[in-house]
Design an enzyme around this catalytic site. Sequence first.
Site, short mmCIF file in Angstrom:
data_model
loop_
_atom_site.label_atom_id
_atom_site.label_comp_id
_atom_site.label_asym_id
_atom_site.label_seq_id
_atom_site.Cartn_x
_atom_site.Cartn_y
_atom_site.Cartn_z
N ASP A 1 6.82 -15.90 -22.45
CA ASP A 1 6.52 -16.57 -23.41
C ASP A 1 7.46 -17.38 -24.09
OD1 ASP A 1 4.24 -17.60 -25.03
OD2 ASP A 1 4.64 -16.34 -26.55
N GLY B 1 6.47 -29.91 -21.42
CA GLY B 1 6.57 -29.43 -22.97
C GLY B 1 7.47 -30.23 -23.84
N HIS C 1 16.74 -21.76 -21.69
CA HIS C 1 16.28 -20.40 -22.05
C HIS C 1 15.72 -19.47 -21.26
CE1 HIS C 1 13.18 -23.29 -22.26
NE2 HIS C 1 12.20 -22.70 -22.60
#
EC number: 3.6.1.66
Length: 204
Positions: free
Chosen positions: A73, A160, A187
């Site tokens: 997530d 995104g 990330h």
Amino acid sequence: MSKLLVATRNTGKLVELRRMLAAAELGDIEVLGLADGPEFPEAPETGATFAENALAKARDAASATGLPAVADDSGLAVDALNGMPGVLSARWSGRHGDDLGNTQLLLGQLGDVPDERRGAAFVCAAALVVPGGAEPTEVVVHGEWRGRLVRAPRGTNGFGYDPIFVPDGEERTSAELSAEEKDAASHRGRAMRALLPHLAALAG
């Protein structure tokens, strides 16, 4: 050959994760996405943190399929918005996965924020759940990528919020980086590298 289920329907994420695992040369691991297996009810993402959501998704997938499952997530934490959109990043504009709507809404909310206060970070929590035994094995790792937000989207290589995020030390947006450059710094790349020792154990 070992099988690993990546619990996502986001094709961009699946491509990224497959590419990272292939580059790591872990051996014989076949990477499957949710679309490659039988349907099962997927719980909504209701966790208050990235880690809670990632672990819930991985547990669901491992329980339903009996396969080791990885889920992540991730989202964008904007300094001027006190860390939002955070876990709401994918549905910030009200509809899940509306990249353009999410980006346009965020840019509108930051319209009056000066350049020096447009700091942000992409954050990722990745969970691995390996079923079997008395208790399934569960591992959660994190990765963070600091940068700043520009005022208009640039680049087509990402998804995104990539087109408005410029990583620290860069002038290009994340969507202007090559796939290899992004994987090395992002990330998700950092979180996946933290998982690699655990995934290597699956490959035997």
